[in-house]
Design a protein around this motif. Structure first.
Motif, mmCIF file in Angstrom:
data_model
loop_
_atom_site.group_PDB
_atom_site.id
_atom_site.type_symbol
_atom_site.label_atom_id
_atom_site.label_comp_id
_atom_site.label_asym_id
_atom_site.label_seq_id
_atom_site.Cartn_x
_atom_site.Cartn_y
_atom_site.Cartn_z
ATOM 1 N N ILE B 137 143.796 -47.421 -34.295
ATOM 2 C CA ILE B 137 143.298 -46.440 -35.251
ATOM 3 C C ILE B 137 144.457 -45.609 -35.793
ATOM 4 O O ILE B 137 144.454 -45.174 -36.933
ATOM 5 N N LYS B 138 145.514 -45.433 -34.992
ATOM 6 C CA LYS B 138 146.659 -44.624 -35.416
ATOM 7 C C LYS B 138 147.749 -45.440 -36.099
ATOM 8 O O LYS B 138 148.706 -44.867 -36.600
ATOM 9 N N GLY B 139 147.662 -46.767 -36.073
ATOM 10 C CA GLY B 139 148.681 -47.594 -36.708
ATOM 11 C C GLY B 139 148.911 -48.869 -35.922
ATOM 12 O O GLY B 139 148.109 -49.785 -35.972
ATOM 13 N N GLU B 140 149.997 -48.897 -35.166
ATOM 14 C CA GLU B 140 150.296 -50.077 -34.370
ATOM 15 C C GLU B 140 150.866 -49.663 -33.024
ATOM 16 O O GLU B 140 151.574 -48.672 -32.917
ATOM 17 N N SER B 141 150.560 -50.482 -32.011
ATOM 18 C CA SER B 141 151.183 -50.268 -30.713
ATOM 19 C C SER B 141 151.793 -51.590 -30.275
ATOM 20 O O SER B 141 151.634 -52.609 -30.943
ATOM 21 N N ARG B 212 152.070 -41.621 -19.863
ATOM 22 C CA ARG B 212 150.749 -40.985 -19.932
ATOM 23 C C ARG B 212 149.825 -41.432 -18.805
ATOM 24 O O ARG B 212 148.624 -41.180 -18.845
ATOM 25 N N GLY B 213 150.358 -42.131 -17.814
ATOM 26 C CA GLY B 213 149.539 -42.568 -16.682
ATOM 27 C C GLY B 213 148.679 -43.768 -17.019
ATOM 28 O O GLY B 213 149.059 -44.598 -17.840
ATOM 29 N N PHE B 214 147.507 -43.828 -16.381
ATOM 30 C CA PHE B 214 146.620 -44.977 -16.592
ATOM 31 C C PHE B 214 145.807 -44.818 -17.868
ATOM 32 O O PHE B 214 145.346 -43.719 -18.185
ATOM 33 N N ILE B 215 145.631 -45.924 -18.561
ATOM 34 C CA ILE B 215 144.721 -45.952 -19.708
ATOM 35 C C ILE B 215 143.697 -47.058 -19.458
ATOM 36 O O ILE B 215 143.899 -47.913 -18.603
ATOM 37 N N GLU B 216 142.591 -47.035 -20.226
ATOM 38 C CA GLU B 216 141.556 -48.050 -20.056
ATOM 39 C C GLU B 216 141.524 -48.986 -21.272
ATOM 40 O O GLU B 216 142.183 -48.736 -22.276
ATOM 41 N N GLY B 217 140.736 -50.048 -21.160
ATOM 42 C CA GLY B 217 140.670 -51.063 -22.208
ATOM 43 C C GLY B 217 140.424 -50.500 -23.599
ATOM 44 O O GLY B 217 141.055 -50.917 -24.577
ATOM 45 N N ASN B 218 139.515 -49.528 -23.711
ATOM 46 C CA ASN B 218 139.196 -48.966 -25.027
ATOM 47 C C ASN B 218 140.349 -48.149 -25.609
ATOM 48 O O ASN B 218 140.399 -47.906 -26.821
ATOM 49 N N ASP B 219 141.293 -47.737 -24.758
ATOM 50 C CA ASP B 219 142.452 -46.982 -25.249
ATOM 51 C C ASP B 219 143.413 -47.851 -26.060
ATOM 52 O O ASP B 219 144.205 -47.324 -26.844
ATOM 53 N N ILE B 220 143.359 -49.178 -25.872
ATOM 54 C CA ILE B 220 144.300 -50.057 -26.572
ATOM 55 C C ILE B 220 144.120 -49.896 -28.086
ATOM 56 O O ILE B 220 145.054 -49.512 -28.790
ATOM 57 N N ALA B 221 142.901 -50.171 -28.581
ATOM 58 C CA ALA B 221 142.657 -50.085 -30.027
ATOM 59 C C ALA B 221 142.597 -48.640 -30.511
ATOM 60 O O ALA B 221 142.790 -48.370 -31.699
#
Lengths: 349, 349
Positions: B137-141, B212-221
């Motif tokens: 949503i913010k661009g690209e990772s 930023r520590g742990f992120i979850e699957g929905n954090d990717i997009a």
């Protein structure tokens, strides 16, 4: 009210409880007129909301408790200290045969721990799994485990396949559901050792005709199989990645229709089609994760859902109850137990 | 041609080689006029295609070989038996300094094995990883590993974080890229042991301010972080699940616009917006996976892509070369090596 189907609700579970739980129950009551509800939670709060939902009140019985499981409670702590919580009492109603199923939007780990203790796992199942529907190009599939078991051995994966098979037969209505093991390539040499062992065991089992071997991530939404089997770590990440993608693409679509006056005009004409699209990708539509492998029906709603999403989670519980899921899975497991024991010889031969 | 950037192409790799490789190179030639190409493959086939691409011929040198790595070859077998293959020779051109980067749409495992042997891994890196861009949503990772390493220890994950950091700085142009470890919950007690160890090591490292520590699957997009770090098994499944979802939602959208005459009329007005949407979710846009951790630039194109997708993979190789990725990652690893060694004491203190 004796012909009715009774559903126990943890009224205090979820980010927007008790409001959305009762509003959700009210929507479910309209959809499934045969249901009645046991409501567990803080009675004054419940009564205040029921004042505005007179039809729900007629088919509901309130059981007061002050105790609520917090969202960040460790499962083991909740087990010890929240025995009189709305969650524990709602599960207890299923264990004691007063309700056909329990629905909660509360702490997932605590719900699983309490459900395991009160309902017990079915004979032949070492560990219950969390399952959910997944939208596909062909319709719907079921995927498990979505997070109950971070580490899974081959035996767990085989048991998930059996549970997913019964679920797809009873709730999705498939005759001979196809089954796939989620891996990073279709070749036999790829992936973790336990995946190869599970594939070998499934090929030697009575599920062999339905087993399609390894599938890849893109096969999930393609609907390549009816039952996607994976460990709880991978399944949780896959399902949340998919949720994130659905949100991203919906946002891309919104931006496409607002970047110019002409595009905004196009939106006016395209609105019905876009509304149809949005309703198909609406995450509330797929709300309601099922705890499979327990001797009783327990459904977990997303904690941040709204009334419509919670009503869908109740719908899953109603479906499973009406279709006699527990009796069917017991019969299937009884027949399967022998084959699993015979597996080593079959694999050698 | 001395100021030019030279890219080596495995012309025979991929489902639709050599056709799409040369057409892709021709598109890349227009976009990046400073590039020239070393073409490795079956000369008569290449020449026949170059007859129709006279401008590409002017900036291309053909190196004939009959040997081609098959798509289903085991990496270890390809290493031994395909030393004179188009893939091996194209990688060799980078190892010998004749080309700045290699691009192939061939067998991923063989490409990684050959690239490791010929280019060698960078000091401080135990295992190279496969990385790719991901739309958010913010661009690209950038996400890694996407399949090179099925089993990863904490040290591998920390090394992936370092490589992803340099990549996000040099190619995405981020000043202080944020980094997250993919897990099934943000709480420290969740997930595999190696994830907790990697998190601890990153918090004790010079990357701590960006971590930023742990992120979850929905954090990717959602674009929660610039660099998503995960093991190759999980990363491969996440990225393919996302691809499958993009395809599913595009198909839902198409169906929405064709289910009635009114909807089809709406499509006429909405067409520019939908075209914009489709181009944003086009998988060819994100084609080109990068092998990070090698002493040389190797880019893997999707095997089933078309000319436009292959041109994008060449674009990734050009970007990395122009931005001096290898020199930058060497400098970063040199500075980091000391901190990784100091980790145990830092964790104790």
């Amino acid at each position: 009210m004796s012909d009715r189907l009774t559903i126990a609700l943890d009224v205090m579970g979820g980010d927007r409880a008790p409001d959305i739980v009762l509003k959700g129950a009210n929507i479910a009551r309209e959809r499934f007129p045969q249901t009645q509800f046991l409501l567990f939670g803080i009675e004054p709060q419940i009564n205040r909301l029921l004042d505005r939902l007179p039809r729900l009140r007629k088919v509901a019985t309130v059981h007061h408790t002050d105790d609520v499981v917090s969202n960040d409670a460790k499962p083991s702590v909740a087990l010890r200290t929240n025995r009189r919580s709305s969650m524990a009492l709602a599960i207890g109603a299923v264990a004691e045969g007063q309700a056909a199923a329990v629905v909660s939007a509360g702490n997932t780990g605590a719900l699983m721990a309490m459900a395991k203790l009160a309902l017990r796992t079915l004979p032949g199942i070492d560990r219950p799994a969390i399952a959910s529907f997944f939208p596909t190009i062909k319709g719907e599939s079921v995927m498990l485990d979505l997070g109950a078991n971070v580490e899974c051995g081959a035996d767990n994966l085989v048991q998930f396949a059996i549970m997913g098979d019964v679920f797809a037969r009873t709730v999705l209505g498939r005759v001979n559901p196809t089954i796939g093991l989620l891996n990073i390539g279709a070749e036999d040499l790829k992936g973790h050792e336990e995946l190869r062992e599970a594939a070998q065991a499934l090929r030697a089992s009575q599920l062999a005709p339905q087993f399609r071997g390894f599938i890849e991530g893109n096969d999930i939404a393609a609907g390549t199989v009816d039952v996607v089997v994976t460990d709880g770590f991978t399944g949780n990440i896959a399902v949340k990645t998919a949720e994130g993608m659905a949100r991203l693409l919906t946002s891309f679509l919104r931006e496409s229709f607002s970047h110019s006056t002409l595009a905004r005009l196009g939106y006016v004409f395209a609105r019905p089609a876009i509304a149809k699209f949005r309703s198909r990708v609406d995450p509330r539509r797929y709300n309601g994760a099922i705890f499979l492998g327990l001797n009783g029906i327990a459904v977990k709603s997303h904690g941040s859902t709204d009334a419509l999403g919670f009503a869908n989670a109740i719908g899953v519980a109603v479906d499973m109850s009406v279709h006699g899921f527990i009796a069917k899975i017991k019969a299937e497991l009884g027949a399967f137990h022998i084959d699993l024991q015979a597996k080593p010889e079959a694999a050698v031969g």
